[in-house]
Design an enzyme around this catalytic site. Structure first.
Site, PDB file in Angstrom:
ATOM      1  CD  GLU A  47      -2.445  -1.149   2.780  1.00 46.22           C
ATOM      2  OE1 GLU A  47      -2.369  -0.149   3.536  1.00 46.22           O
ATOM      3  OE2 GLU A  47      -3.028  -2.190   3.084  1.00 46.22           O
ATOM      4  CE  LYS A  54       4.813   5.205   7.251  1.00 44.60           C
ATOM      5  NZ  LYS A  54       4.553   6.549   7.681  1.00 44.60           N
ATOM      6  CG  ASP A 113       3.821  12.521   5.131  1.00 40.92           C
ATOM      7  OD1 ASP A 113       3.676  12.272   6.340  1.00 40.92           O
ATOM      8  OD2 ASP A 113       4.725  13.240   4.694  1.00 40.92           O
ATOM      9  CE1 TYR A 162      -3.617   3.326   8.570  1.00 39.60           C
ATOM     10  CE2 TYR A 162      -3.484   5.011   6.874  1.00 39.60           C
ATOM     11  CZ  TYR A 162      -3.287   4.608   8.178  1.00 39.60           C
ATOM     12  OH  TYR A 162      -2.775   5.483   9.081  1.00 39.60           O
ATOM     13  CE  LYS A 188       9.461   7.360   7.619  1.00 38.22           C
ATOM     14  NZ  LYS A 188       8.661   8.316   8.310  1.00 38.22           N
ATOM     15  CB  CYS A 229      15.990  47.595   8.574  1.00 33.57           C
ATOM     16  SG  CYS A 229      15.202  47.394   6.971  1.00 33.57           S
ATOM     17  CB  CYS A 258      15.468  51.795   6.121  1.00 37.33           C
ATOM     18  SG  CYS A 258      14.729  50.998   7.552  1.00 37.33           S
ATOM     19  CB  CYS A 298      12.210  46.904   9.551  1.00 40.34           C
ATOM     20  SG  CYS A 298      12.469  48.665   9.226  1.00 40.34           S
ATOM     21  CB  CYS A 314      11.470  50.605   5.710  1.00 39.51           C
ATOM     22  SG  CYS A 314      12.406  49.139   5.267  1.00 39.51           S
TER      23      CYS A 314
HETATM   24  S1  IVH Z   1      -1.064   0.510   8.841  1.00 42.07           S
HETATM   25  C1  IVH Z   1      -0.313  -1.670  12.769  1.00 42.07           C
HETATM   26  N1  IVH Z   1      -1.175   1.566   6.454  1.00 42.07           N
HETATM   27  O1  IVH Z   1       2.007   5.306   9.091  1.00 42.07           O
HETATM   28  C2  IVH Z   1      -0.441  -1.055  11.435  1.00 42.07           C
HETATM   29  N2  IVH Z   1      -0.328   2.925   8.217  1.00 42.07           N
HETATM   30  O2  IVH Z   1       4.261   4.371  11.177  1.00 42.07           O
HETATM   31  C3  IVH Z   1      -0.924   0.319  11.516  1.00 42.07           C
HETATM   32  N3  IVH Z   1       0.247   5.207   7.529  1.00 42.07           N
HETATM   33  O3  IVH Z   1       0.572   5.451  12.264  1.00 42.07           O
HETATM   34  C4  IVH Z   1      -0.720   1.217  10.392  1.00 42.07           C
HETATM   35  N4  IVH Z   1      -0.319   4.997   5.411  1.00 42.07           N
HETATM   36  O4  IVH Z   1      -0.376   6.987  10.428  1.00 42.07           O
HETATM   37  C5  IVH Z   1      -0.828   1.767   7.736  1.00 42.07           C
HETATM   38  N5  IVH Z   1      -1.389   2.376   4.275  1.00 42.07           N
HETATM   39  C6  IVH Z   1      -1.048   2.562   5.551  1.00 42.07           C
HETATM   40  C7  IVH Z   1      -0.543   3.803   6.008  1.00 42.07           C
HETATM   41  C8  IVH Z   1      -0.184   3.937   7.366  1.00 42.07           C
HETATM   42  C9  IVH Z   1       0.139   5.820   6.341  1.00 42.07           C
HETATM   43  C10 IVH Z   1       0.772   5.849   8.753  1.00 42.07           C
HETATM   44  C11 IVH Z   1      -0.085   5.685   9.966  1.00 42.07           C
HETATM   45  C12 IVH Z   1       0.738   4.964  10.980  1.00 42.07           C
HETATM   46  C13 IVH Z   1       2.117   5.209  10.478  1.00 42.07           C
HETATM   47  C14 IVH Z   1       2.995   4.004  10.819  1.00 42.07           C
END
Ligand code: IVH
Length: 669
Positions: free
Chosen positions: A110, A112, A114, A221, A308, A402, A405, A420, A426
């Site tokens: 999946e 991740k 942010d 998720y 990551k 500044c 000026c 300033c 200025c």
């Molecule tokens: S699963 C025990 N799936 O990443 C499993 N987390 O460091 C729980 N996050 O706290 C998380 N996308 O805020 C999962 N597709 C995804 C995610 C995801 C972002 C974040 C989430 C979690 C952190 C894990």
């Protein structure tokens, strides 16, 4: 340093970074560096169990608790995931899982997302509670705010379990983030560094109407509960999607390490086209039985791992630091760097934000510094390569005067920025105020841009915004770079600006914290500049969304004679100093239409919609009849109205569609 000293130092450092990240929402190091330090501490602590401390940063998963919200315990703790940064680490994890299970398994890959994580509790198909992660054990109850997020269903459909919890990420899409920052810039509010901070900051607001306006989004998720429909993660999420949840369609079921690595490879570049920020991928063993067999460490599941992306980073030399002066006098320090390639562009300058950030970095001229772009709009310096220091250059301090000026700078106790104070003498402040005054959303004076203002200012024709209305065509035409035609155009633009409505005049004045939205609210509440100038603190803060700092800033502005004199001059030139009783529509999109508003809305209040309708030439009608052009329908529109509309064949327009009409200025019958 003894191991004990090393441990103490790392704990202090990590505690400070945790606080910056979770409490202040303003991290000063990258996740990568943070994780490296945390790992170092973990290793030291396991080599020296005699220094165990339950309060060590390794013993908790961060905290974003906020005293203003009620805290509630999570039914299942919200753990984090172990992080990896290379294909090698992923291969190791895959191998470990394979060995532990000793049987075939599927991995779900999946993205991740942010943003900020959220736990949602549903009972009998309705949202009961939404809780932030907090310290993983307890979080803040932010249900009221979460209810405003349109992609989170309040009522489910289909065949859902009576009780379950679903977790996901709350996100601010890039477009919303950029719009919000533009608004904040105009209002001189601090900018959000990235959509993650913007999303978590928004979720913790006390005003859920403002949260609604901000346009957050969410992906879900992880489904938890005693009676889940399927025996594997993937199918459970597909079920959740069928009940109304937003589930990513970038999920992929993989049965080999090659497939997992191919997924990582593909999304590493493809993710840049997504409307929301992602910072990696999450790999999860699919079968719930196998998940259970693999189990958990103290902090994270063994059945899942995060991969990551490295924040894109470059190392280059710091040549000098210069200072920019904004229209309200705020001083921004800027690092001048040896040009370096970073995420597809050449970076020569990076923001240093303020004196505290400079001091925190311990910068010296000539240092090799790390520059990161990540999710941020402006590149920033995240650290110094101390080992690369051959000769130590001058320590970077903060200018006392500044740069434009020479006036000594001031800094309020509770503010990060230096100012300033020489507002009227200025040059960049004077020119900046005029540029703001003539800008599109303010007086919208065609022909007067940054360069022309500078030209007129340098030639002594402009000193302040009231002078704009005293500009004479022959004086302008005489300037070499303008000529008669441009001079006439400018004069016409200036004349036209006298019709600009009061709210925009108020915005144009450039009162600190009075941005476009605040100006509209003040103009709506007080109706005239005289009433606003006479308003007391209590009257000001009684206006919805007007807080202490705005109120104080308005009082300060009108307390100064020079500002009152300026307003009198502008009034004498015919600028609008009050809200017209029969405010003329600004646009004609809805000309001749009769519109009924019904239900509750997410993006604006009903009053705001009424004003928008009038502003676009439409009429607000109280009840549905044959003459109704359409109904602007929010959630929970009354059944009687709905029935009547159906009978009469009146069109129903939902909030999104309506905003589309307004945005595109086109209504098709
Ligand atoms: S699963 C025990 N799936 O990443 C499993 N987390 O460091 C729980 N996050 O706290 C998380 N996308 O805020 C999962 N597709 C995804 C995610 C995801 C972002 C974040 C989430 C979690 C952190 C894990």
């Amino acid at each position: 340093m003894t191991p004990q000293e090393q441990i103490t130092q790392l704990r202090d450092e990590l505690n400070r970074h945790n606080y910056n990240y979770y409490v202040l929402n303003s991290p000063t190091i990258s996740d990568f560096e943070f994780d490296a330090k945390l790992r170092e501490l973990q290793q030291l602590e396991s080599a020296h169990p005699e220094f165990f401390d339950p309060n060590s940063p390794t013993q908790r998963v961060g905290s974003d608790l906020n005293a203003a919200f009620v805290q509630v315990a999570h039914r299942y703790p919200m753990l984090s995931l172990a992080n990896t940064y290379s294909a090698g680490d992923v291969a190791d994890w895959y191998e470990r899982v394979s060995r532990s299970l000793g049987e075939p398994f599927e991995v779900i890959c999946e993205l991740k997302y942010d943003g900020t994580s959220i736990s949602l509790i549903y009972e009998n198909g309705t949202l009961q509670q939404a809780v932030t992660r907090g310290d993983g054990i307890r979080g803040d109850d932010v249900t009221a705010n979460v209810r405003t997020i349109r992609s989170i269903p309040l009522q489910l459909h289909g065949d859902f379990p009576a009780q379950f919890e679903i977790r996901g990420e709350i996100l601010m899409p890039w477009t919303v983030f950029e719009r919000l920052n533009r608004e904040r810039e105009a209002q001189e509010e601090p900018l959000f560094a990235n959509p993650r901070n913007a999303a978590s900051g928004t979720l913790k607001m006390q005003n859920s109407a403002e949260v609604a306006r901000r346009g957050l989004d969410a992906y879900l998720y992880y489904l938890l509960g005693e009676a889940l429909p399927c025996d594997n993660h993937y199918d459970n999420l597909q079920q959740a999607a069928s009940w109304g949840f937003k589930v990513s369609d970038a999920m992929k079921r993989c049965t080999s390490l090659q497939e997992v690595l191919a997924y990582i490879n593909y999304w590493d570049s493809e993710r840049k086209r997504l409307p929301v920020a992602t910072d990696g991928m999450v790999l999860k063993v699919n079968s719930l039985r196998q998940q259970k067999n693999l189990g958990y460490t103290a902090k994270s599941p063994r059945w899942a791992i995060a991969y990551k992306f490295q924040a894109e980073r470059a190392c280059t030399r710091l040549n000098s630091v210069s200072y920019q002066v904004g229209r309200t006098g705020v001083i921004t320090p800027v690092a001048n760097l040896d040009p370096v390639q970073l995420s597809g562009t050449v970076v020569k300058r990076a923001s240093l934000h303020n004196a505290d950030i400079i001091a925190g970095l311990d910068l010296h001229i000539g240092d090799m510094v790390y520059v990161e772009k990540g999710g941020e709009i402006i590149p920033k310096i995240t650290g110094v390569d101390v080992d690369a220091r051959l000769l130590i250059g001058d320590k970077v301090g903060f200018t006392k005067t500044c740069p434009e000026c020479g006036t000594p700078l001031v800094r309020d106790d509770d503010e990060a920025a230096h100012y300033c104070p020489n507002e009227d003498g200025c040059p960049p402040q004077i020119k900046g105020k005029m540029e703001h005054f003539v800008s599109r959303k303010a007086m919208n004076i065609d022909g007067l841009g940054e360069e022309t203002i500078a030209l007129l200012y340098d030639n002594g024709l402009l000193h302040n915004v009231a002078d704009i209305y005293e500009l004479r065509v022959p004086d302008m035409a005489r300037l070499e770079r303008l000529g008669a035609k441009s001079a006439h155009n400018i004069k016409n633009g200036i004349e036209a600006s006298k019709q600009v409505p009061f709210a925009r005049v108020l915005f144009a004045l450039g009162i600190r914290y009075v941005g476009e939205t605040v100006a509209k609210k003040l103009a709506g509440a007080f109706r005239s500049i005289d009433a606003l100038a006479a308003a007391t603190y209590d009257q000001l803060i009684a206006v919805p969304d007007i807080g202490e700092s705005i109120a104080q800033s308005v009082l300060n502005y009108f307390a100064q004679d020079k500002h009152r004199q300026l307003i009198e001059r502008l009034r004498a030139h015919g600028l609008q100093m009050e809200t017209a009783a029969d405010a003329q529509p600004t646009f004609t999109t809805l000309q001749g239409l009769s519109i009924v508003i019904s239900g509750v809305f997410a993006h604006h209040s009903r009053d705001e919609y009424k004003a928008i309708i009038e502003q676009h030439g439409g009429k607000n009608a109280g009840s549905v009849s044959g003459a109704t052009s359409f109904i602007l329908a929010g959630d929970n529109m009354g059944p009687a109205k709905l029935e009547k509309a159906r009978k009469l064949g009146v069109r129903i327009v939902d909030e999104e569609e309506f905003l589309q009409i307004i945005e595109t200025k086109s209504y098709q019958q």
